[in-house]
Scaffold this motif. Structure first.
Motif, PDB file in Angstrom:
ATOM      1  N   PHE A 258     -45.344  -7.754 108.968  1.00 47.16           N
ATOM      2  CA  PHE A 258     -45.261  -6.364 108.966  1.00 47.16           C
ATOM      3  C   PHE A 258     -46.758  -6.154 109.341  1.00 47.16           C
ATOM      4  O   PHE A 258     -46.930  -4.773 108.308  1.00 47.16           O
ATOM      5  CB  PHE A 258     -44.558  -5.819 108.005  1.00 47.16           C
ATOM      6  N   GLY A 259     -47.401  -6.282 109.358  1.00 47.93           N
ATOM      7  CA  GLY A 259     -48.869  -6.319 109.379  1.00 47.93           C
ATOM      8  C   GLY A 259     -49.955  -7.186 108.534  1.00 47.93           C
ATOM      9  O   GLY A 259     -49.156  -7.794 108.185  1.00 47.93           O
ATOM     10  N   VAL A 260     -51.072  -6.807 109.207  1.00 48.28           N
ATOM     11  CA  VAL A 260     -52.240  -8.418 108.850  1.00 48.28           C
ATOM     12  C   VAL A 260     -53.036  -8.150 106.990  1.00 48.28           C
ATOM     13  O   VAL A 260     -53.090  -9.134 106.471  1.00 48.28           O
ATOM     14  CB  VAL A 260     -53.290  -8.395 110.176  1.00 48.28           C
ATOM     15  N   THR A 261     -53.788  -6.750 107.358  1.00 47.48           N
ATOM     16  CA  THR A 261     -54.596  -6.013 106.084  1.00 47.48           C
ATOM     17  C   THR A 261     -53.706  -4.698 106.130  1.00 47.48           C
ATOM     18  O   THR A 261     -53.796  -4.517 104.456  1.00 47.48           O
ATOM     19  CB  THR A 261     -55.965  -6.034 106.496  1.00 47.48           C
ATOM     20  N   GLN A 262     -52.884  -3.989 106.415  1.00 43.84           N
ATOM     21  CA  GLN A 262     -52.375  -2.580 106.423  1.00 43.84           C
ATOM     22  C   GLN A 262     -50.909  -3.312 106.752  1.00 43.84           C
ATOM     23  O   GLN A 262     -50.698  -3.991 107.816  1.00 43.84           O
ATOM     24  CB  GLN A 262     -53.174  -1.431 107.201  1.00 43.84           C
ATOM     25  N   TYR A 263     -49.879  -2.237 106.284  1.00 44.91           N
ATOM     26  CA  TYR A 263     -48.601  -1.557 106.926  1.00 44.91           C
ATOM     27  C   TYR A 263     -49.069  -1.199 108.287  1.00 44.91           C
ATOM     28  O   TYR A 263     -49.441   0.330 107.905  1.00 44.91           O
ATOM     29  CB  TYR A 263     -47.612  -0.997 105.848  1.00 44.91           C
ATOM     30  N   GLU A 264     -47.725  -1.840 108.947  1.00 42.60           N
ATOM     31  CA  GLU A 264     -47.849  -1.115 110.397  1.00 42.60           C
ATOM     32  C   GLU A 264     -46.378  -1.030 110.387  1.00 42.60           C
ATOM     33  O   GLU A 264     -45.179  -1.943 110.410  1.00 42.60           O
ATOM     34  CB  GLU A 264     -47.962  -2.087 112.035  1.00 42.60           C
ATOM     35  N   SER A 265     -45.789   0.257 110.434  1.00 42.92           N
ATOM     36  CA  SER A 265     -44.883   1.128 110.939  1.00 42.92           C
ATOM     37  C   SER A 265     -44.014   0.273 111.794  1.00 42.92           C
ATOM     38  O   SER A 265     -43.213  -0.012 111.821  1.00 42.92           O
ATOM     39  CB  SER A 265     -44.189   2.068 110.393  1.00 42.92           C
ATOM     40  N   THR A 266     -44.682   0.168 113.063  1.00 41.74           N
ATOM     41  CA  THR A 266     -44.321  -0.186 114.350  1.00 41.74           C
ATOM     42  C   THR A 266     -43.423  -1.334 113.918  1.00 41.74           C
ATOM     43  O   THR A 266     -42.320  -2.156 114.933  1.00 41.74           O
ATOM     44  CB  THR A 266     -44.796   0.286 115.757  1.00 41.74           C
ATOM     45  N   LEU A 267     -43.635  -2.469 113.218  1.00 43.77           N
ATOM     46  CA  LEU A 267     -43.399  -3.481 112.845  1.00 43.77           C
ATOM     47  C   LEU A 267     -42.585  -3.749 112.811  1.00 43.77           C
ATOM     48  O   LEU A 267     -41.624  -4.428 113.316  1.00 43.77           O
ATOM     49  CB  LEU A 267     -44.780  -4.579 112.757  1.00 43.77           C
ATOM     50  N   ARG A 293     -47.838 -10.046 103.143  1.00 46.30           N
ATOM     51  CA  ARG A 293     -49.024  -9.377 102.068  1.00 46.30           C
ATOM     52  C   ARG A 293     -47.451  -8.333 100.596  1.00 46.30           C
ATOM     53  O   ARG A 293     -47.232  -7.640 101.510  1.00 46.30           O
ATOM     54  CB  ARG A 293     -50.082  -8.956 102.666  1.00 46.30           C
ATOM     55  N   ASP A 294     -47.846  -8.697  99.821  1.00 39.38           N
ATOM     56  CA  ASP A 294     -47.117  -8.198  98.583  1.00 39.38           C
ATOM     57  C   ASP A 294     -47.158  -7.085  98.925  1.00 39.38           C
ATOM     58  O   ASP A 294     -46.323  -5.848  99.247  1.00 39.38           O
ATOM     59  CB  ASP A 294     -47.173  -8.207  97.212  1.00 39.38           C
ATOM     60  N   TYR A 295     -48.051  -5.971  99.195  1.00 42.43           N
ATOM     61  CA  TYR A 295     -47.813  -4.566  98.880  1.00 42.43           C
ATOM     62  C   TYR A 295     -48.303  -3.747 100.304  1.00 42.43           C
ATOM     63  O   TYR A 295     -47.254  -3.334 100.395  1.00 42.43           O
ATOM     64  CB  TYR A 295     -49.646  -3.936  98.810  1.00 42.43           C
ATOM     65  N   LEU A 504     -57.893  -0.725 117.102  1.00 41.65           N
ATOM     66  CA  LEU A 504     -58.453   0.426 115.923  1.00 41.65           C
ATOM     67  C   LEU A 504     -57.232   1.066 115.498  1.00 41.65           C
ATOM     68  O   LEU A 504     -57.728   1.429 114.178  1.00 41.65           O
ATOM     69  CB  LEU A 504     -59.338   1.375 117.143  1.00 41.65           C
ATOM     70  N   LEU A 505     -56.211   1.102 115.992  1.00 44.43           N
ATOM     71  CA  LEU A 505     -55.154   2.105 115.210  1.00 44.43           C
ATOM     72  C   LEU A 505     -54.592   1.060 114.851  1.00 44.43           C
ATOM     73  O   LEU A 505     -53.772   1.277 113.451  1.00 44.43           O
ATOM     74  CB  LEU A 505     -53.626   2.099 116.649  1.00 44.43           C
ATOM     75  N   ASP A 506     -54.698   0.004 115.108  1.00 42.68           N
ATOM     76  CA  ASP A 506     -53.597  -0.822 113.611  1.00 42.68           C
ATOM     77  C   ASP A 506     -55.265  -1.116 112.280  1.00 42.68           C
ATOM     78  O   ASP A 506     -54.580  -1.435 111.337  1.00 42.68           O
ATOM     79  CB  ASP A 506     -53.744  -2.306 113.754  1.00 42.68           C
ATOM     80  N   HIS A 507     -56.333  -0.936 112.422  1.00 34.30           N
ATOM     81  CA  HIS A 507     -57.542  -0.569 111.504  1.00 34.30           C
ATOM     82  C   HIS A 507     -57.857  -0.095 110.329  1.00 34.30           C
ATOM     83  O   HIS A 507     -58.745   0.381 109.299  1.00 34.30           O
ATOM     84  CB  HIS A 507     -57.905  -2.027 111.900  1.00 34.30           C
ATOM     85  N   ILE A 508     -57.958   1.293 111.236  1.00 30.87           N
ATOM     86  CA  ILE A 508     -59.200   2.083 111.094  1.00 30.87           C
ATOM     87  C   ILE A 508     -58.483   4.236 110.076  1.00 30.87           C
ATOM     88  O   ILE A 508     -57.096   3.641 110.603  1.00 30.87           O
ATOM     89  CB  ILE A 508     -60.065   2.872 111.875  1.00 30.87           C
ATOM     90  N   THR A 509     -58.831   4.500 109.382  1.00 32.20           N
ATOM     91  CA  THR A 509     -58.121   5.617 109.402  1.00 32.20           C
ATOM     92  C   THR A 509     -59.391   7.062 109.651  1.00 32.20           C
ATOM     93  O   THR A 509     -60.444   6.553 109.638  1.00 32.20           O
ATOM     94  CB  THR A 509     -57.639   5.815 108.493  1.00 32.20           C
ATOM     95  N   CYS A 510     -58.632   7.805 110.632  1.00 29.72           N
ATOM     96  CA  CYS A 510     -60.525   8.977 110.852  1.00 29.72           C
ATOM     97  C   CYS A 510     -60.175   9.468 109.281  1.00 29.72           C
ATOM     98  O   CYS A 510     -59.115  10.609 109.264  1.00 29.72           O
ATOM     99  CB  CYS A 510     -59.283   9.439 111.534  1.00 29.72           C
ATOM    100  N   GLY A 511     -60.605   9.991 108.118  1.00 32.09           N
ATOM    101  CA  GLY A 511     -60.524  10.349 106.926  1.00 32.09           C
ATOM    102  C   GLY A 511     -60.083   9.290 106.485  1.00 32.09           C
ATOM    103  O   GLY A 511     -59.454   8.287 106.254  1.00 32.09           O
ATOM    104  N   ASP A 512     -60.412   9.867 105.049  1.00 36.48           N
ATOM    105  CA  ASP A 512     -59.307   9.115 104.131  1.00 36.48           C
ATOM    106  C   ASP A 512     -57.931   9.344 103.708  1.00 36.48           C
ATOM    107  O   ASP A 512     -57.715  10.326 103.258  1.00 36.48           O
ATOM    108  CB  ASP A 512     -60.608   9.099 102.776  1.00 36.48           C
TER     109      ASP A 512
END
Length: 753
Positions: A258-267, A293-295, A504-512
């Motif tokens: 469901f994502g490598v380091t962050q959750y990817e809803s498309t998966l 990953r648990d989170y 980039l779409l899987d790893h960045i955020t524009c702003g916090d």
């Protein structure tokens, strides 16, 4: 021949007990070594061995372990055990004596031991030396799957046929140096049971908890025991694509589902959509292991459709791999340090602290690996204070290590990061990457040398799908490098320029926007991201032109909905006003529609004009009124987009126009059923629609009665159309381990020998 001496005394004792259970055919009871009274294991009663011989009485198993290999058993090695056996025999606790040893056993010595044991009252004596134990390992694939560490103690080509061995070599690229150090944890045993019984297991845990190791071991066991065609894939679509309906011996392994380091809803959405096929595959005998990953899994659960895949909602097959027993932690430390790269002097110095390390509440398998490698401990002072910091602050420690690396090493890690952690070898870098490493003070030759220098600790070189690639040695290295990038705006810009938009779409955020482990792009770099998004018309994740364009749109909408601040959204709409029209046409599958998520995000930030809001609610109302999808009434986000009067009007229309037709809807659903599909899944969306109606009209008894009547008939239809052969009772695999954690004889006693 297997290097049995590298197991350590405790590991060898566990192997002997596994042999007693799986090969000799008897359940063994294990005793603590310091108080075993000459019994490393025992059982009582009748035993018919695999040769048909019947023994009756009190059985004792004794293990004699030699630290040094290639030696033969001497009579003096067992003289004390004979005295203990005499005492046991006098107490009526030993009729049959089984001696297992990793040493060689000559015929004269075996005869002498048997003679003395019988003289003290033992009725039957069996002695199994290294030759016999090696043959059992070679001949018994089930034993190897239960004790997979032994895959790393010998030559795989001796036990696997050529076809399976070729696949095994590819899998072993993931374990290579680690396989002989593996510890069989209770989590592995539960996962192995789940795979055998249900064909599926999801392994969850924090980073570095051992998920990938367990998945690798399950894959090796499937290759060995079932000769399964084994593939390591990334997405649900790939699983469906590679499924061969005519071959039940297939094993699919999906890391970071469901994502490598962050959750990817498309998966998650793709898994939901693929579930009818996945369920059929499992029914046909395919085996699937997934990790997360648990989170990330906790974030994914809300999007995983319960009706689509009930196994994901059963604790029996969702296994938390980080609940280690003290025995398991000790054995991990022993294996890694005993077989690691540390000098003997280091082993002697750290020996007194190993029990402290094993008892530390933040101990995870990755700690054992790092302590066994001089690369990670070169500046470590050996005291409880510094060891506590090493374990407790493992993330910051790794980050500090990266910061202390030379420029070439940092640049090499950056190249791996910019290539989605799959850097092809030999290195051929593009203009962006060349500029990036130049700014970091490095060069192509410098990066090549650095990769070789870091091989085995920070990075690894693998052959995957016939491609030679560089990867991080462990995902936590990538996590730490992401944090390293964030600390430098110049580094972020290098990364943004050199990365594909898909990445980039899987790893960045524009702003916090508070997404864990995401790379936060500051306001000054918004124009760069805007340019990337404006040119993003297709994704390389799909081969067909249509799917490439559809996938790009989906990825873009999900990014805008979940990973962008209000300030960036305003800038994006100013440059792309057509987005306001596009979100008003969600697909019928509202739960998975990226238009829904983006429409709500725009609405909640006062960026969706009322005209577009009305167009959106008209479309979702249309789906509800024709009975296709009533998700608009169960989604709190969508309901917030209705005015009070609009929502009342929709409910009135449902009451008048839809509820009288629910029986005919059921018949339509039944007529569309394909008998190759799972009946429960086929009816799941209709059941969810009816349950939504029941919830919304809970104060109307006549409606609740009518809905429950239809739900009851649907359940009966599902039972009538369910093949009984595919129904299985789920055993609870998540119970507490029955192993004892108290071993008075130290596992670490020969760590420095």
């Amino acid at each position: 021949m297997y290097k049995l001496n590298s197991l350590g005394w405790y590991g060898f004792q566990e192997l002997c007990n596994s042999i007693a259970r799986q090969v000799l055919g008897q359940t063994s009871m294990t005793f603590l070594d310091s108080s075993d009274g000459g019994r490393d294991g025992c059982f009582s009663g009748k035993w018919k061995n695999i040769d048909g011989q019947i023994y009756d009485g009190e059985f004792v198993i004794q293990c004699k372990f030699r630290t040094k290999g290639n030696g033969n058993l001497k009579f003096s090695d067992v003289s004390e055990e004979i005295d203990k056996a005499h005492v046991l025999a006098e107490k009526g606790l030993c009729d049959i004596y089984i001696l297992m040893t990793n040493a060689g056993v000559s015929a004269p010595i075996a005869a002498k031991i048997q003679k003395h044991l019988k003289e003290v009252g033992i009725k039957h004596v069996m002695i199994f030396g290294s030759t016999w134990i090696n043959s059992q390992i070679k001949e018994n694939s089930h034993l190897r799957r239960l004790v997979p560490r032994i895959y790393g103690l010998g030559d795989l080509s001796e036990i696997l046929d050529d076809r399976v061995y070729d696949q095994g070599k590819a899998l072993l690229e993931y374990l290579k140096d680690e396989l002989a150090k593996v510890v069989i944890t209770s989590s592995y045993k539960k996962a192995a049971d789940a795979i055998e019984e249900h064909g599926f297991v999801l392994l969850i845990g924090e980073p570095a908890a051992g998920k990938t190791t367990i998945a690798s071991l399950l894959a090796m066991g499937a290759l060995d025991q079932w000769k399964a065609n084994t593939m390591k894939l990334e997405t649900a679509e790939q699983v469906v694509k590679h499924w061969n309906p005519n071959n039940s011996a297939q094993f699919f392994w999906i890391d970071d589902a469901f994502g490598v380091t962050q959750y990817e809803s498309t998966l998650s959405n793709r898994w939901n959509q693929a579930m009818p096929k996945i369920i059929t595959m499992l029914d046909k005998g395919v085996k699937i292991v997934m990790t997360s990953r648990d989170y990330i899994y906790n974030a994914a659960k809300k999007d995983l459709k319960k009706g689509a895949f009930p196994l994901l909602h059963e604790s029996q097959v969702v296994i938390d791999v980080q609940n280690l027993t003290l025995i398991e932690k000790r054995q991990m430390l022993y294996n890694h340090i005993k077989m690691g790269k540390q000098l003997l002097s280091f082993k002697k110095d750290i020996k007194q602290y190993l029990e402290y390390i094993a008892n530390h509440q933040r101990f995870i398998p990755e700690i054992a690996r790092r302590i066994s490698d001089p690369f990670f401990t070169k500046n470590l002072n050996l005291s409880e204070f510094y060891l506590h910091n090493f374990i407790d602050k493992q993330e910051s420690f790794l980050l500090e290590l990266i910061e202390e690396l030379d420029k070439n090493s940092q640049a090499a890690l950056a190249l791996i990061y910019m290539n989605s952690e799959k850097l092809k070898s030999p290195l051929e870098i593009n203009e962006f990457e060349t500029n990036a490493i130049t700014k970091l003070g490095s060069s192509l030759s410098g990066c090549i040398n650095a990769l070789e220098a870091m091989k085995g600790n920070m990075v690894q070189h693998l052959i995957i799908d016939d491609e030679s690639i560089w990867k991080y040695k462990h995902p936590t290295v990538g996590d730490a490098f992401a944090k390293f990038i964030v600390r430098s705006p110049d580094m972020i810009e290098i990364y943004l320029h050199g990365s594909t938009t898909d990445k980039l779409l899987d790893h960045i955020t524009c702003g916090d926007v508070t997404i864990k482990n995401a790379i936060i792009v500051p306001k000054k770099l918004f124009p760069l991201i805007l340019d990337k998004l404006n040119s993003y018309k297709a994704t390389k994740k799909y081969k067909s032109e249509f799917l490439s364009e559809w996938g790009a749109k989906r990825n873009l909408f999900n990014f805008l909905a979940r990973r962008c601040s209000l300030q960036f959204l305003k800038i994006y709409i100013e440059n792309n006003p057509e987005i306001l029209e596009q979100v008003t046409e969600p697909s019928q599958f509202l739960e998975y529609s990226p238009e829904v998520a983006l429409a709500y995000t725009l609405f909640s930030n006062d960026l969706l004009p009322d005209r577009n809001r009305k167009m959106f609610i008209e479309k979702v109302s249309e789906y509800a009124l024709n009975g296709e999808n009533l998700y608009a009434l169960s989604s709190e986000n969508i309901k917030q987009m209705f005015t009070k009067n609009e929502l009342k009007e929709l409910l009135d229309k449902i009451k008048i126009n839809l509820i009288p037709k629910i029986s005919s809807l059921k018949e339509t659903w039944k007529s569309n059923f394909n008998h190759d599909d799972d009946p429960g899944y086929h009816m799941s969306s209709l059941k969810e629609n009816l349950e939504i109606i029941e919830n919304e009209f809970s104060d109307k008894p006549e409606i609740v009665f009518a809905v429950n009547l239809e739900l009851s008939e649907i359940e009966n239809w599902i039972k009538e159309n369910t093949n009984e052969d595919t129904v299985s009772q789920l055993d609870n695999l998540s119970g507490d381990s029955e192993e004892q954690d108290d071993i008075e004889r130290s596992i670490f006693e020969d760590i420095d020998e």
